[in-house]
Scaffold this motif. Sequence first.
Motif, PDB file in Angstrom:
ATOM      1  N   GLY A   1       0.747  -1.144  -0.101  1.00 48.60           N
ATOM      2  CA  GLY A   1       0.005  -0.001   0.120  1.00 48.60           C
ATOM      3  C   GLY A   1       0.766   1.238   0.003  1.00 48.60           C
ATOM      4  O   GLY A   1       1.924   1.231  -0.455  1.00 48.60           O
ATOM      5  N   ALA A   2       0.193   2.312   0.427  1.00 48.72           N
ATOM      6  CA  ALA A   2       0.886   3.702   0.552  1.00 48.72           C
ATOM      7  C   ALA A   2       2.249   3.629   1.290  1.00 48.72           C
ATOM      8  O   ALA A   2       3.049   4.334   1.073  1.00 48.72           O
ATOM      9  CB  ALA A   2       0.035   4.675   0.924  1.00 48.72           C
ATOM     10  N   VAL A   3       2.172   2.720   2.453  1.00 50.05           N
ATOM     11  CA  VAL A   3       3.298   2.789   3.232  1.00 50.05           C
ATOM     12  C   VAL A   3       4.640   2.330   2.404  1.00 50.05           C
ATOM     13  O   VAL A   3       5.564   2.694   2.595  1.00 50.05           O
ATOM     14  CB  VAL A   3       3.047   2.094   4.349  1.00 50.05           C
ATOM     15  CG1 VAL A   3       4.353   1.864   5.443  1.00 50.05           C
ATOM     16  CG2 VAL A   3       1.863   2.682   5.228  1.00 50.05           C
ATOM     17  N   SER A   4       4.175   1.248   1.583  1.00 51.21           N
ATOM     18  CA  SER A   4       5.432   0.546   0.703  1.00 51.21           C
ATOM     19  C   SER A   4       6.073   1.764  -0.252  1.00 51.21           C
ATOM     20  O   SER A   4       7.076   2.215  -0.289  1.00 51.21           O
ATOM     21  CB  SER A   4       4.973  -0.604   0.075  1.00 51.21           C
ATOM     22  OG  SER A   4       4.543  -1.606   1.108  1.00 51.21           O
TER      23      SER A   4
ATOM     24  N   ILE B   1       7.862   4.481   1.669  1.00 56.33           N
ATOM     25  CA  ILE B   1       9.262   4.091   2.015  1.00 56.33           C
ATOM     26  C   ILE B   1      10.349   4.060   0.808  1.00 56.33           C
ATOM     27  O   ILE B   1      11.377   4.624   0.867  1.00 56.33           O
ATOM     28  CB  ILE B   1       9.012   2.688   2.766  1.00 56.33           C
ATOM     29  CG1 ILE B   1       8.414   2.895   4.230  1.00 56.33           C
ATOM     30  CG2 ILE B   1      10.512   2.183   3.094  1.00 56.33           C
ATOM     31  CD1 ILE B   1       8.220   1.567   4.944  1.00 56.33           C
ATOM     32  N   LEU B   2       9.819   3.144  -0.265  1.00 58.81           N
ATOM     33  CA  LEU B   2      10.645   3.148  -1.231  1.00 58.81           C
ATOM     34  C   LEU B   2      11.167   4.528  -1.952  1.00 58.81           C
ATOM     35  O   LEU B   2      12.116   4.819  -2.325  1.00 58.81           O
ATOM     36  CB  LEU B   2      10.024   2.185  -2.362  1.00 58.81           C
ATOM     37  CG  LEU B   2       9.889   0.812  -1.936  1.00 58.81           C
ATOM     38  CD1 LEU B   2       8.754  -0.109  -2.921  1.00 58.81           C
ATOM     39  CD2 LEU B   2      11.219  -0.176  -1.942  1.00 58.81           C
TER      40      LEU B   2
ATOM     41  N   PHE C   1      13.521   6.478   0.203  1.00 56.67           N
ATOM     42  CA  PHE C   1      15.064   5.701   0.080  1.00 56.67           C
ATOM     43  C   PHE C   1      15.625   6.448  -1.187  1.00 56.67           C
ATOM     44  O   PHE C   1      16.425   6.572  -1.362  1.00 56.67           O
ATOM     45  CB  PHE C   1      15.158   4.300   0.156  1.00 56.67           C
ATOM     46  CG  PHE C   1      15.048   4.015   1.566  1.00 56.67           C
ATOM     47  CD1 PHE C   1      16.057   4.137   2.451  1.00 56.67           C
ATOM     48  CD2 PHE C   1      14.121   2.676   2.227  1.00 56.67           C
ATOM     49  CE1 PHE C   1      16.280   3.789   3.621  1.00 56.67           C
ATOM     50  CE2 PHE C   1      14.281   2.390   3.374  1.00 56.67           C
ATOM     51  CZ  PHE C   1      15.345   2.721   4.140  1.00 56.67           C
TER      52      PHE C   1
ATOM     53  N   ALA D   1      19.522   7.902   5.776  1.00 59.52           N
ATOM     54  CA  ALA D   1      18.490   6.649   5.583  1.00 59.52           C
ATOM     55  C   ALA D   1      17.674   6.350   6.700  1.00 59.52           C
ATOM     56  O   ALA D   1      16.653   5.909   6.386  1.00 59.52           O
ATOM     57  CB  ALA D   1      19.567   5.451   5.367  1.00 59.52           C
ATOM     58  N   ALA D   2      18.230   6.503   8.023  1.00 63.03           N
ATOM     59  CA  ALA D   2      17.220   6.153   8.952  1.00 63.03           C
ATOM     60  C   ALA D   2      16.066   7.448   8.952  1.00 63.03           C
ATOM     61  O   ALA D   2      15.104   7.017   9.142  1.00 63.03           O
ATOM     62  CB  ALA D   2      18.083   6.337  10.345  1.00 63.03           C
TER      63      ALA D   2
ATOM     64  N   LEU E   1      13.864   6.490   6.374  1.00 64.10           N
ATOM     65  CA  LEU E   1      13.032   5.391   6.625  1.00 64.10           C
ATOM     66  C   LEU E   1      11.551   5.839   7.578  1.00 64.10           C
ATOM     67  O   LEU E   1      10.600   5.661   7.472  1.00 64.10           O
ATOM     68  CB  LEU E   1      13.714   4.138   7.368  1.00 64.10           C
ATOM     69  CG  LEU E   1      12.885   3.181   7.880  1.00 64.10           C
ATOM     70  CD1 LEU E   1      12.592   2.191   7.006  1.00 64.10           C
ATOM     71  CD2 LEU E   1      13.760   2.137   8.637  1.00 64.10           C
TER      72      LEU E   1
ATOM     73  N   ILE F   1       7.744   6.053   6.726  1.00 64.74           N
ATOM     74  CA  ILE F   1       6.723   5.082   7.259  1.00 64.74           C
ATOM     75  C   ILE F   1       5.619   6.236   7.860  1.00 64.74           C
ATOM     76  O   ILE F   1       4.373   6.095   7.508  1.00 64.74           O
ATOM     77  CB  ILE F   1       7.170   4.475   8.402  1.00 64.74           C
ATOM     78  CG1 ILE F   1       8.077   3.375   7.993  1.00 64.74           C
ATOM     79  CG2 ILE F   1       6.161   3.791   9.448  1.00 64.74           C
ATOM     80  CD1 ILE F   1       8.994   2.742   9.366  1.00 64.74           C
TER      81      ILE F   1
ATOM     82  N   LEU G   1       1.798   6.364   6.404  1.00 63.39           N
ATOM     83  CA  LEU G   1       0.656   6.103   7.278  1.00 63.39           C
ATOM     84  C   LEU G   1      -0.461   7.019   7.151  1.00 63.39           C
ATOM     85  O   LEU G   1      -1.454   6.805   6.958  1.00 63.39           O
ATOM     86  CB  LEU G   1       1.226   6.047   8.815  1.00 63.39           C
ATOM     87  CG  LEU G   1       1.792   4.557   9.044  1.00 63.39           C
ATOM     88  CD1 LEU G   1       2.263   4.483  10.588  1.00 63.39           C
ATOM     89  CD2 LEU G   1       0.684   3.502   8.937  1.00 63.39           C
TER      90      LEU G   1
ATOM     91  N   SER H   1      -2.249   6.722   3.762  1.00 57.96           N
ATOM     92  CA  SER H   1      -3.045   5.551   3.964  1.00 57.96           C
ATOM     93  C   SER H   1      -4.323   5.951   4.543  1.00 57.96           C
ATOM     94  O   SER H   1      -5.347   5.314   4.266  1.00 57.96           O
ATOM     95  CB  SER H   1      -2.202   4.564   4.537  1.00 57.96           C
ATOM     96  OG  SER H   1      -2.865   3.181   4.846  1.00 57.96           O
ATOM     97  N   ARG H   2      -4.038   6.448   5.652  1.00 54.97           N
ATOM     98  CA  ARG H   2      -5.222   7.138   6.711  1.00 54.97           C
ATOM     99  C   ARG H   2      -6.132   7.848   5.617  1.00 54.97           C
ATOM    100  O   ARG H   2      -7.259   7.821   5.746  1.00 54.97           O
ATOM    101  CB  ARG H   2      -4.587   7.668   7.687  1.00 54.97           C
ATOM    102  CG  ARG H   2      -5.605   8.220   8.958  1.00 54.97           C
ATOM    103  CD  ARG H   2      -6.150   7.349   9.623  1.00 54.97           C
ATOM    104  NE  ARG H   2      -7.477   7.591  10.148  1.00 54.97           N
ATOM    105  CZ  ARG H   2      -7.524   8.464  11.347  1.00 54.97           C
ATOM    106  NH1 ARG H   2      -6.459   8.837  11.896  1.00 54.97           N
ATOM    107  NH2 ARG H   2      -8.982   8.886  11.737  1.00 54.97           N
TER     108      ARG H   2
END
Lengths: 178, 122
Positions: free
Chosen positions: A111-114, A117-118, A121, A149-150, A153, A157, A161, A164-165
């Motif tokens: 979903g949107a979270v993937s 994140i991608l 990055f 990178a941290a 990430l 996320i 979220l 997605s919400r």
Amino acid sequence: MTPSVINLPASQDDHRIARLAAFAIGLSLVEAALPSPLPGVKPGLANIVTLLVLQRFGWRAAAWVSLLRVVAGSLLLGTFLSPGFVLSFCGALLSLLVLALACKLPPDWFGAVSHSILAAFAHIAAQLAVVYFWLIPHAGVLYLAPVFAAAALLFGIINGLVASRLLGETSLKALPAS
Amino acid sequence: MSTHLKPGDWIIALAGISLVAGLFSTLWGTAAGTTLIIRSGGKVVAQADLARNHDFEIAGPLGITVVSVENRRVRVARDPSPRQYCVKQGWLSHAGEAALCLPNQVSVELAGAIKRYDSLSY
């Protein structure tokens, strides 16, 4: 009275993209006013709009909104064609390329979270590459890679979220139909 | 929350976490030093394991520099150089760390299993 009127016909799509890009630009401006603990680490709030557009109107619209946001946002902030602008632009380009691939993933699973994140990055990878190969060709830049990178990430996320919400909200489904 | 995170999202998030962890450990992790290399005037005069505690006395143009190994660490214990930078540097324990006693032309370097940078080998 005007001797010649130039009419540029704007389609429904154009209006919609302009409206969504304006949302994204607004978020960019808000974000520019927020203090950052580390130069270059930003939450990337405007990417929430890109994610929403990607899910609802497809990749082409998302690309338009994202690139319009980068260009118009930089004009408003006065950073157009500065190194900061080049960084944003390259980050947005690689993110969009990755999103083009990521939206081919099965939607039941990713979903949107993937996507978020991608894209985050990809964004940071492009920016570090530009910094390393153009601005500061020094291995020390790579030492910062884990921190960026941290951050990518974490904010990837969170933004995912939020997107997605928002996609689940019924009010949003009605929003861009005009 | 659970409806917003699909199974693939978890996979991507976990992959992201391992990527970040991998970046931290490869770029920030410092391997422990294993071998001590002492140079005088650019030539290697002593090479030793850190396993054994031992004092080295290295002769330089100004006098004797004393390098001591203790508990897998190494330091310059005494040096005739005026500013004492290498003595003040204290204990070295990670691969790639080095101390230079410049007027006396003595250098102490720690090498690990993998040599990370090579600024002292000329």
